[in-house]
Design a protein around this motif. Structure first.
Motif, PDB file in Angstrom:
ATOM      1  N   LYS A 187      -2.781  75.808  -0.429  1.00  0.00           N
ATOM      2  CA  LYS A 187      -2.397  77.747  -0.753  1.00  0.00           C
ATOM      3  C   LYS A 187      -2.518  77.492  -2.622  1.00  0.00           C
ATOM      4  N   LEU A 188      -3.070  77.741  -2.964  1.00  0.00           N
ATOM      5  CA  LEU A 188      -4.029  77.892  -4.480  1.00  0.00           C
ATOM      6  C   LEU A 188      -2.564  78.697  -5.054  1.00  0.00           C
ATOM      7  N   GLY A 189      -1.255  78.631  -6.363  1.00  0.00           N
ATOM      8  CA  GLY A 189      -1.205  79.002  -7.213  1.00  0.00           C
ATOM      9  C   GLY A 189      -1.415  80.152  -7.680  1.00  0.00           C
ATOM     10  N   VAL A 190      -1.092  81.553  -7.643  1.00  0.00           N
ATOM     11  CA  VAL A 190      -1.937  82.771  -8.599  1.00  0.00           C
ATOM     12  C   VAL A 190      -0.886  83.166  -9.503  1.00  0.00           C
ATOM     13  N   HIS A 191      -1.232  84.120 -10.302  1.00  0.00           N
ATOM     14  CA  HIS A 191      -0.877  84.590 -10.938  1.00  0.00           C
ATOM     15  C   HIS A 191       0.212  85.595 -10.743  1.00  0.00           C
ATOM     16  N   ASP A 192       1.857  85.885 -11.590  1.00  0.00           N
ATOM     17  CA  ASP A 192       2.619  86.950 -11.418  1.00  0.00           C
ATOM     18  C   ASP A 192       2.539  87.853 -12.406  1.00  0.00           C
ATOM     19  N   ALA A 194       4.816  88.878 -13.475  1.00  0.00           N
ATOM     20  CA  ALA A 194       5.835  88.867 -14.599  1.00  0.00           C
ATOM     21  C   ALA A 194       5.661  88.343 -16.109  1.00  0.00           C
ATOM     22  N   GLU A 195       4.371  87.608 -15.568  1.00  0.00           N
ATOM     23  CA  GLU A 195       3.600  87.326 -16.986  1.00  0.00           C
ATOM     24  C   GLU A 195       2.613  88.474 -17.826  1.00  0.00           C
ATOM     25  N   ILE A 196       2.472  89.273 -17.285  1.00  0.00           N
ATOM     26  CA  ILE A 196       2.136  90.149 -18.558  1.00  0.00           C
ATOM     27  C   ILE A 196       2.821  91.190 -19.143  1.00  0.00           C
ATOM     28  N   ASN A 197       2.701  91.502 -20.049  1.00  0.00           N
ATOM     29  CA  ASN A 197       3.985  91.646 -21.194  1.00  0.00           C
ATOM     30  C   ASN A 197       3.176  92.918 -21.639  1.00  0.00           C
ATOM     31  N   GLY A 198       3.889  94.245 -21.398  1.00  0.00           N
ATOM     32  CA  GLY A 198       3.135  95.445 -21.827  1.00  0.00           C
ATOM     33  C   GLY A 198       2.016  96.576 -21.111  1.00  0.00           C
ATOM     34  N   GLN A 199       1.509  97.162 -21.199  1.00  0.00           N
ATOM     35  CA  GLN A 199       0.176  97.804 -19.924  1.00  0.00           C
ATOM     36  C   GLN A 199       0.757  98.347 -18.713  1.00  0.00           C
ATOM     37  N   ARG A 200       1.834  98.676 -19.083  1.00  0.00           N
ATOM     38  CA  ARG A 200       2.514  99.404 -18.504  1.00  0.00           C
ATOM     39  C   ARG A 200       1.886 100.510 -16.712  1.00  0.00           C
ATOM     40  N   LEU A 201       0.693 100.883 -17.497  1.00  0.00           N
ATOM     41  CA  LEU A 201      -0.341 101.733 -17.465  1.00  0.00           C
ATOM     42  C   LEU A 201      -1.209 101.243 -16.592  1.00  0.00           C
ATOM     43  N   LEU A 202      -1.392  99.814 -17.013  1.00  0.00           N
ATOM     44  CA  LEU A 202      -2.500  99.098 -15.577  1.00  0.00           C
ATOM     45  C   LEU A 202      -1.690  98.807 -14.501  1.00  0.00           C
ATOM     46  N   MET A 228      -6.584  88.757 -17.233  1.00  0.00           N
ATOM     47  CA  MET A 228      -5.857  87.878 -16.271  1.00  0.00           C
ATOM     48  C   MET A 228      -4.455  88.812 -15.574  1.00  0.00           C
ATOM     49  N   VAL A 229      -4.783  90.292 -15.805  1.00  0.00           N
ATOM     50  CA  VAL A 229      -4.162  91.301 -14.483  1.00  0.00           C
ATOM     51  C   VAL A 229      -4.817  91.471 -13.315  1.00  0.00           C
ATOM     52  N   ALA A 230      -6.279  91.334 -13.558  1.00  0.00           N
ATOM     53  CA  ALA A 230      -7.435  90.635 -12.012  1.00  0.00           C
ATOM     54  C   ALA A 230      -6.537  89.887 -11.320  1.00  0.00           C
ATOM     55  N   LYS A 231      -6.150  89.117 -12.417  1.00  0.00           N
ATOM     56  CA  LYS A 231      -6.164  87.521 -11.416  1.00  0.00           C
ATOM     57  C   LYS A 231      -4.462  87.838 -10.581  1.00  0.00           C
ATOM     58  N   CYS A 232      -3.542  88.852 -11.459  1.00  0.00           N
ATOM     59  CA  CYS A 232      -2.667  88.823 -10.427  1.00  0.00           C
ATOM     60  C   CYS A 232      -2.616  89.673  -9.480  1.00  0.00           C
ATOM     61  N   ILE A 233      -3.663  90.696  -9.204  1.00  0.00           N
ATOM     62  CA  ILE A 233      -3.533  90.698  -8.511  1.00  0.00           C
ATOM     63  C   ILE A 233      -3.740  90.599  -6.425  1.00  0.00           C
ATOM     64  N   ASN A 405       9.902  91.191 -17.032  1.00  0.00           N
ATOM     65  CA  ASN A 405       9.101  92.111 -16.409  1.00  0.00           C
ATOM     66  C   ASN A 405       8.833  92.300 -14.815  1.00  0.00           C
ATOM     67  N   GLU A 406       9.025  93.364 -14.160  1.00  0.00           N
ATOM     68  CA  GLU A 406       9.205  92.993 -12.508  1.00  0.00           C
ATOM     69  C   GLU A 406       8.288  92.237 -12.057  1.00  0.00           C
ATOM     70  N   SER A 407       8.037  91.348 -11.016  1.00  0.00           N
ATOM     71  CA  SER A 407       7.797  90.357 -10.753  1.00  0.00           C
ATOM     72  C   SER A 407       6.867  90.946  -9.072  1.00  0.00           C
ATOM     73  N   SER A 408       5.657  90.152  -9.536  1.00  0.00           N
ATOM     74  CA  SER A 408       4.982  90.737  -8.377  1.00  0.00           C
ATOM     75  C   SER A 408       5.468  90.668  -6.726  1.00  0.00           C
ATOM     76  N   LYS A 409       6.508  90.114  -6.363  1.00  0.00           N
ATOM     77  CA  LYS A 409       7.018  89.913  -5.000  1.00  0.00           C
ATOM     78  C   LYS A 409       7.659  91.426  -5.120  1.00  0.00           C
ATOM     79  N   GLN A 410       8.833  92.116  -6.350  1.00  0.00           N
ATOM     80  CA  GLN A 410       8.857  92.956  -6.461  1.00  0.00           C
ATOM     81  C   GLN A 410       7.962  94.154  -5.947  1.00  0.00           C
ATOM     82  N   ILE A 411       7.073  94.104  -6.548  1.00  0.00           N
ATOM     83  CA  ILE A 411       5.327  95.230  -7.011  1.00  0.00           C
ATOM     84  C   ILE A 411       5.142  94.660  -4.997  1.00  0.00           C
TER      85      ILE A 411
END
Length: 512
Positions: A187-192, A194-202, A228-233, A405-411
């Motif tokens: 499994k390749l590592g993916v972005h989280d 939690a690494e994204i600061n700001g951009q609450r609307l996005l 970067m946000v797209a890579k977190c999806i 920041n809220e993590s990907s797992k929570q989302i």
């Protein structure tokens, strides 16, 4: 002397059983093959003749006729080599016929008798099972892939000699299968997130998009974090059902991208093609049509970065699959359908320099901005559910390295709950997600109250919406209501959904 064996041929991402008949009779010595064959299948007789000779079997000086049935289906590919060789050996009484009953064979032969792997084995074995067969003889390199289909006896072979030994004795030759660490699936590592600061609307828009599997467009200046946000999806994509896993695995198997896997594809795909891709590379095609990037993104996400850098003709290919959830390719030999139920996530700059509408930074002329925006047609924009303006990240947000920041797992946990709600709502209807609600069913699954109806009537006239855009707003509002735990759609939900469409007027209508 007559014999026949079964093999399979790929038709789109599905397969169909083909009977290979062999007859050896007296007459002028020749080796003929009939049955609507492509050039690579016609060349099979030379590979088979030489492989049999190098394995120790000389063909009799008689008339050998090979027929591929049904004759109205064009046969292509190199996987017919092994079935033809075994059919000839069976007609020569050099192999027993008992194990050939209810058996499917596929494989390519080298001149010395080695068996090379072929593509689409997963689909072929599944077809054989549905046809009532019990065993399949496949190349050893395809054995792991074939064993993913339960209740089938799979025999992996690496040479013609092994096939002959198995058919005559019922025993497989044990060999140590070497696999390098480089081909083991990890499994390749993916972005989280939690690494994204700001951009609450996005972040909110991404959660809405994945919760209802809606299409998303991000528009903003360079360096704002769209890519970067797209890579977190991928980190918030929900798990796949077994049916989705099988269908996606068949697509990758046909494309030759499935070999050496130890399980079905259980992770939703995330495809990110370069903007130089052709129409055929995106939608699929070729002389023998194969799936393209939008089918490889089936049940997952197709990310198109630098959207306006794609050729306009290439982007227009997306319009029909985004509506029909499949790609239809017509050829003289038949019509091929590839599944394409994907979420489109796209990112673009608002102009060539990237800073419009901030005229203190934008260096583009009005004509240049207009040409840039015209690269996306209105019919394509109508098929995008959410359009979000991405603003540049401020220093305060960027410098707060200790921000929690809220993590990907929570989302992702919330996304899974929303998908469960949709699964229960659409049980027995064939609909998977809110984005797939047919227009005629909107009044049933997305009923609006009297106040909400009047509000949408006002917005429809004020914003000059199209029917397709109106339906997409209601579907997005249904997803937002699910996220809020509301049974009915309220005006607040509709307002947020409409906000995701306001960017159309800001950029495409007011750029001049």
């Amino acid at each position: 002397m007559y014999s026949f064996v079964h093999t399979a041929i790929i038709c789109g991402i599905d397969s169909m059983i083909i009977s290979v008949e062999a007859d050896i009779s007296n007459g002028m010595p020749m080796f003929s093959m009939v049955g609507f064959l492509s050039s690579e299948v016609k060349e099979s007789k030379d590979r088979v003749r030489t492989a049999l000779k190098n394995t120790g079997f000389e063909l009799p000086v008689k008339r050998i006729t090979i027929n591929f049935s049904p004759a109205n289906i064009r046969k292509s590919g190199s996987g017919f080599d092994l079935p033809v060789a075994v059919a000839v050996l069976s007609a020569m009484d050099r192999v027993k016929k008992e194990l050939l009953k209810e058996c499917m064979l596929v494989g390519e032969l080298s001149l010395e008798g080695r068996i090379s792997p072929v593509t689409g084995v997963l689909s072929m074995v599944l077809c054989a099972k549905e046809a009532g067969m019990r065993r399949c003889i496949v190349p050893r390199d395809n054995e792991m892939e074939a064993r993913l289909i339960p209740e089938m006896e799979i025999v992996g072979v690496s040479s013609l000699q092994e096939v002959i030994w198995y058919l005559n004795t019922g025993e497989c030759i044990e060999t140590e299968q070497q696999r390098s660490d480089s081909v083991k699936m990890q499994k390749l590592g993916v972005h989280d997130f939690a690494e994204i600061n700001g951009q609450r609307l996005l972040r909110r828009a991404c959660e809405v998009a994945i919760s209802g599997m809606h299409n998303l467009l991000m528009v903003g200046p360079p360096g704002a974090g769209k890519t970067m946000v797209a890579k977190c999806i991928p980190s918030i994509l929900p798990p796949m059902t077994l049916e989705e896993q099988i269908e996606l695995s068949k697509i990758y198997s046909v494309c030759g991208l499935f070999r050496e896997r130890e399980c079905l594809m259980d992770q939703r795909p995330y495809r990110n093609p370069h903007h130089t891709i052709s129409e055929q590379g995106l939608a699929g095609g070729g002389k023998e049509p194969k799936p393209g990037e939008i089918s490889l993104a089936h049940s997952g996400v197709l990310f198109l970065d630098e959207l306006t850098e794609f050729r306009k003709s290439t982007l227009e290919v997306l319009r029909q699959p985004m509506e029909d959830k499949e790609v239809t390719i017509a050829r003289v030999n038949g019509t091929y359908r590839f599944p394409a139920n994907f979420v489109l996530v796209a990112a673009m700059n608002p102009c060539n320099c990237g800073y419009y509408p901030d005229m203190s930074k934008c260096r583009c002329s009005q004509a240049s901005i207009q040409r840039h925006m015209d690269k996306l047609s209105q019919p394509l924009l109508d098929r995008i559910d959410l359009c979000v303006e991405v603003s540049a990240v401020g220093y305060d947000d960027l410098a707060q390295t200790n921000m929690k920041n809220e993590s990907s797992k929570q989302i992702r946990d919330r996304v899974i709950k929303i998908h469960e709600i949709q699964k229960e709502r659409f049980r027995g209807t064939g609909i998977m997600f809110n984005s797939g609600i047919p227009s005629k069913e909107l009044s049933h699954f997305c009923p609006l109250g009297e106040k909400e109806t009047r509000y949408m009537e006002e917005m429809y006239k004020k914003m000059d919406l199209t029917a397709r855009t109106y339906h997409k707003i209601v579907r997005v509002a249904r997803t937002i209501a699910d996220m809020e735990g509301a049974e009915n759609i309220s005006r607040t939900h509709l307002q947020e959904a409409i906000c995701y469409r306001g960017i159309d007027r800001r950029y495409w209508e007011n750029c001049l």
